[in-house]
Design an enzyme around this catalytic site. Structure first.
Site, mmCIF file in Angstrom:
data_model
loop_
_atom_site.group_PDB
_atom_site.id
_atom_site.type_symbol
_atom_site.label_atom_id
_atom_site.label_comp_id
_atom_site.label_asym_id
_atom_site.label_seq_id
_atom_site.Cartn_x
_atom_site.Cartn_y
_atom_site.Cartn_z
ATOM 1 N N GLY A 1 0.811 -1.215 0.000
ATOM 2 C CA GLY A 1 0.000 0.000 0.000
ATOM 3 C C GLY A 1 0.843 1.264 0.000
ATOM 4 N N ARG B 1 9.064 -24.219 3.658
ATOM 5 C CA ARG B 1 8.306 -24.079 4.892
ATOM 6 C C ARG B 1 7.244 -25.150 5.088
ATOM 7 N NH1 ARG B 1 7.676 -17.485 4.949
ATOM 8 N NH2 ARG B 1 9.860 -17.150 5.471
ATOM 9 N N GLU C 1 -0.157 -9.206 -0.089
ATOM 10 C CA GLU C 1 -0.692 -10.469 0.428
ATOM 11 C C GLU C 1 -2.201 -10.581 0.207
ATOM 12 O OE1 GLU C 1 0.282 -11.195 4.549
ATOM 13 O OE2 GLU C 1 -0.785 -13.110 4.593
#
Lengths: 656, 248
Positions: free
Chosen positions: A64, A349, A444
């Site tokens: 943003g 991960r 995201e």
């Protein structure tokens, strides 16, 4: 710039399989030319015309702030919104480890194509190739831009930039600023944004929360907000709206996200017509500090970079309660090194998290409750000396000690996986535009780029790529090629959306029930962790889908929100966010149930190999699931965007 | 353990505030200070009272949202520790804890422990940046930065903008905050072209916001949860002096 000569492995028929509502707008041509060509083909808004356009940017994190600053620099009127007291507080600030870029400064064989390849493979072949390639392509410009802004990246004694390795890669391409890379990148973007605010080019609305999106004639034309100090519900109009509001890990209550992170902006946009892409793709990060009790309010991540020097192990024997120092070497199981010899402790991960769960399920977990594994630095300290380890990870070690009261220089850290990131998000096309024209989604908050699993140090890269280098081009194309009738906040759609938002707030305050918002949130989190967490199965998901609507119904009947709506009321803020999580949770489970395969962070127990690895089903599930909202309680409609791999052939993802 | 809390309660900027006493019961040593407040707040809500308003977000010591004066010390007085990272194992059963908001004219109280720190944003807006529009940059490795400078810049850049320095200072000065940004950017080659205009503009804005002056007491650096060294202030004063001589 280094580009690799690549040829498509298949020829992609561009119009095949297109869902009429789902046009991904991937440009034609070879992958390394797509973005270049698209940039040329897109329409421009001339510098003198830019001030005639107003753009709303919701959120001031990496995506943003970088978007708002860049659009301001270009000359647009920008309005930027955050629920924090200052744009500098967004949760991007907490990212520790680093940011990837295909600079190949290490001369270790990195290239745009390799970063692209690693990201597509790391995402378990569930990302859109063209987007990922573009991400890898602009990664280098991000590092250049950040250095120009004064981001104090780590340096070698020669003055050149330093790099470290991260999971899922065999090259060192990660740039970092101690253990505070996210902070430094965010402050760089915040400072660029501050400059535009000072110049009057961006108007900043702090302590202002977006409650809904306003759609007029099928286009995003504004938002409705709540002033968090006065409680006033207000309308703001624009020619285009950008959502940069982050992920939804807090649906699990306990996650590494900041307490205020929420899905309200994207969920409200979804309800207004923006399709939700792959909601079930959530990332469980393997190295977090284990839960210490029921009072736990959030989880703390320990950077993945620690796995560069730390070795992960558990005792070989279940129930071994000896102190770690008294367990001899041959009674330890360094299970990541054993199972994945070529990546070892730097396995991606999702794989490292699942492996930790497996050893704990076998009763070999350590610490209270047996939900933990060791991350041991003693070999690294022996090899490199305490000073080097302190230089690399000093602040992380301090943080660990502050929270647990244990000194990781002397006794191994205890870690356990925790929800950390959501790869899913609002569906966007190549231009980062959602299915609502004029509504763009960056960082995201969108679904793109990471597929079913994100690699470490790629979130910062994507947020900044979207904000600095992609959105400013694509939004211009939209504005230049769209005829937008003049509207202002007196339009009926604003009045109606305001009334709906005010009504929801009134309902929350007037329920005056018997249970706090947190109680409901914890209950929801437990359902999600148990049935839609690290491992999922059909029966569990079906069970969750019965429990969630029931919980939601109880929430609206029994929630207790104190105070009034006309001043700072943190419980009211939380209540609105949890109400939306209750709806999103259901969609996540629907998506997880429908995706009858295992891929990346989405592990369906029914689909695994004999040694417990995820089993993908490319024949049936090589697509993006984009869900259309049809009303609460009615089944959402599934749209499929087929994923076609021309450059990276989907294979069994092996890190062995 | 059980604790007695004296907490500053204030409905809004206009109203008078006062200390209210609460009991915090069954507190576990592994809880963070904010988790202890969560427990108290849950109980208040169940009793139909308004919970204590305090700012917090990341709860891992990096966002800079939380900030409260605990027993007279900003963030509780443990070196390099924010309130959210302070754990209850540092307290004893039966302790009495006083909790207040930051006290400074430039940080008006908004509600309970929440203060308005937007003055910090305006100081950055006045000049706390390098004017590098997106797209202007050359290759990152074309700018060499000696490691010691990069490290010193990083030390200063670690500031989280929490305001503890202001709260700790008897003059409510914002020198450490302002000087940290000036040092961060001034230590790097990229920050040189605007070095002197930056310091003049930021200091002007700082004064305009109503922060006090610096009298070299050093409470700010002692209270800083990111341990920003005091010498950044000396550096800022030196830059300001040079700017004056140059007539910037």
């Amino acid at each position: 710039m280094t580009t690799t000569d690549t040829r498509p492995t298949t020829t992609r028929p561009s119009t095949e399989y297109l869902d009429p509502k789902l046009n991904s707008r991937i440009p034609e041509g070879p992958i390394e030319r797509k973005w270049e060509r698209h940039k040329f083909e897109m329409k421009l808004v001339s510098p003198t015309n830019r001030r005639r356009y107003t753009i709303i940017v919701v959120g001031s994190g990496l995506a943003g702030a970088s978007a708002a600053a860049t659009l301001g620099e270009a000359g647009y009127n920008v309005k930027c919104y955050t629920y924090h007291d200052s744009p500098r507080r967004a949760h991007s600030i907490a990212a520790q480890g680093g940011i990837n870029a295909a600079k190949n400064y290490r001369n270790d064989g990195d290239s745009v194509f390799r970063l692209f390849y690693d990201t597509v493979k790391g995402g378990d072949f569930r990302a859109r190739e063209a987007n990922v390639y573009r991400l890898a392509e602009v990664s280098m410009a991000i590092i250049d831009q950040c250095v120009a802004q004064g981001v104090p990246f780590a340096r070698e004694y020669s003055g050149y930039l330093d790099n470290r390795s991260f999971g899922g890669a065999q090259v060192a391409r990660t740039f970092y600023a101690r253990g505070q890379t996210g902070q430094q990148l965010l402050l760089g973007a915040y400072q660029a944004l501050s400059r535009q605010i000072g110049l009057g080019q961006v108007k900043m609305y702090s302590r202002t929360e977006m409650l809904d999106l306003v759609v007029i004639d099928g286009r995003a034309r504004g938002i409705v907000t709540r002033d968090m100090v006065t409680g006033k519900i207000e309308s703001h109009f624009a020619d285009a709206v950008v959502l940069a509001t982050g992920g939804y890990s807090n649906v699990f209550y306990l996650s590494t996200n900041a307490k205020a992170c929420n899905a309200t902006a994207i969920w409200r946009a979804h309800r207004r017509g923006a399709f939700f892409g792959n909601p079930c793709y959530t990332q469980i990060h393997p190295t977090c500090i284990p839960v210490s009790g029921d009072h736990q309010s959030k989880l703390t991540l320990m950077s993945e970079s620690l796995r560069n020097d730390g070795r992960v192990w558990v005792p070989k024997t279940p129930g071994d309660k000896r102190a770690p120092s008294s367990i001899p070497e041959d009674e330890r199981d360094y299970y990541l090194e054993r199972r994945y010899p070529s990546y070892g402790n730097l396995a991606p991960r999702d794989i490292a998290s699942r492996a930790a769960k497996q050893v704990c399920d076998e009763g070999r977990g350590v610490g209270p409750g047996g939900l933990g594994v060791y991350l041991d630095f003693s070999d690294a300290i022996k090899r490199l000396g305490k000073k080097v380890i302190e230089d690399r990870y000093g602040n992380l070690f301090e943080m660990y000690e502050r929270i647990t009261g244990e000194n990781p220089y002397e006794t191994p850290m205890r870690i356990y996986p925790a929800v950390h990131y959501t790869m899913g998000g609002l569906w966007v096309d190549y231009n980062l535009m959602s299915t609502i024209p004029g509504l763009f989604v960056v960082g995201e908050a969108n679904f793109s780029d990471h597929g079913a699993n994100r690699l470490g140090a790629s979130a910062l890269m994507q947020g900044l790529a979207d904000g600095y280098f992609i959105l400013p081009y694509t939004i211009a194309d939209y504005l230049a090629s769209t005829k937008l009738p003049k509207v202002d906040t007196t339009h009926l759609a604003f009045r109606e959306t305001e009334a709906e938002a005010a009504d929801r707030i009134k309902r929350l305050l007037n329920t005056k029930g018997t249970r706090t918002v947190d109680m409901f949130h914890r209950e929801l989190g437990k359902i999600m962790w148990d049935y839609c967490g690290m491992a999922r199965n059909e029966a569990g998901l079906k069970h969750a889908l019965e429990m969630i609507p029931e919980l939601r119904e109880r929430f609206w009947r029994e929630v207790k929100v104190p105070g009034e709506g006309n001043d700072i009321n943190q419980e009211l803020e939380k209540a609105g966010r949890v109400a939306d999580f209750m709806e999103l949770a259901e969609l996540m489970c629907i998506d997880a149930l429908h995706r009858d395969e295992s891929c990346g962070g989405h592990f369906r127990e029914e689909h695994q190999t004999e040694d417990g690895e995820a089993e993908r089903d490319d024949e049936n599930f090589s697509y993006v699931a984009a869900w259309e909202f049809t009303g609460l309680g009615t089944k959402p409609v599934l749209h499929k965007e087929p994923l076609i791999f021309e450059y990276v052939k989907p294979t069994v993802r092996s890190y062995k | 353990m059980n604790l007695t809390l004296h907490v500053w309660r204030q409905k809004n900027p206009q109203s008078e505030g006062r200390f209210v006493t609460y009991q915090a019961k069954d507190i576990i040593p592994d809880m963070s200070f904010l988790e202890m407040l969560d427990v108290v707040n849950q109980e208040l809500i169940m009793k139909g009272e308004e919970p204590i308003a305090f700012e917090h977000d990341c709860r891992e010591g990096i966002c800079g949202s939380c900030g409260m004066v605990i027993n007279g010390y900003p963030h509780g007085g443990h070196r390099g520790t924010t309130a959210c990272q302070l754990h209850m194992r540092h307290f004893k059963d039966g302790d009495t804890i006083t909790i207040e908001p930051w006290r400074a004219r430039a940080f008006p109280v908004m509600k309970d422990l929440i203060v308005d720190r937007s003055a910090f944003d305006r100081i950055i807006q006045a000049g706390g940046f390098i004017s590098a529009n997106t797209g202007v940059a050359q290759d990152a490795n074309a700018i060499l930065v000696p490691k010691q400078n990069a490290d010193a810049a990083m030390d200063a850049a670690a500031c989280i903008g929490c305001g503890a320095c202001v709260a700790a200072c008897p003059n409510a000065s914002a020198m450490l905050f302002t000087a940290a940004k000036i040092a961060h950017l001034g230590l790097l080659p990229q920050g040189q072209p605007e070095r002197y205009t930056r310091v003049v503009r930021m200091v002007e804005q700082m004064d305009k916001e109503g922060f006090g002056g610096c009298t070299n007491i050093g409470e700010c650096a002692a209270a800083c949860p990111k341990v920003i060294p005091l010498d950044v202030i000396a550096r800022m004063n030196r830059d300001l002096l040079v700017a004056k001589i140059k007539g910037v």
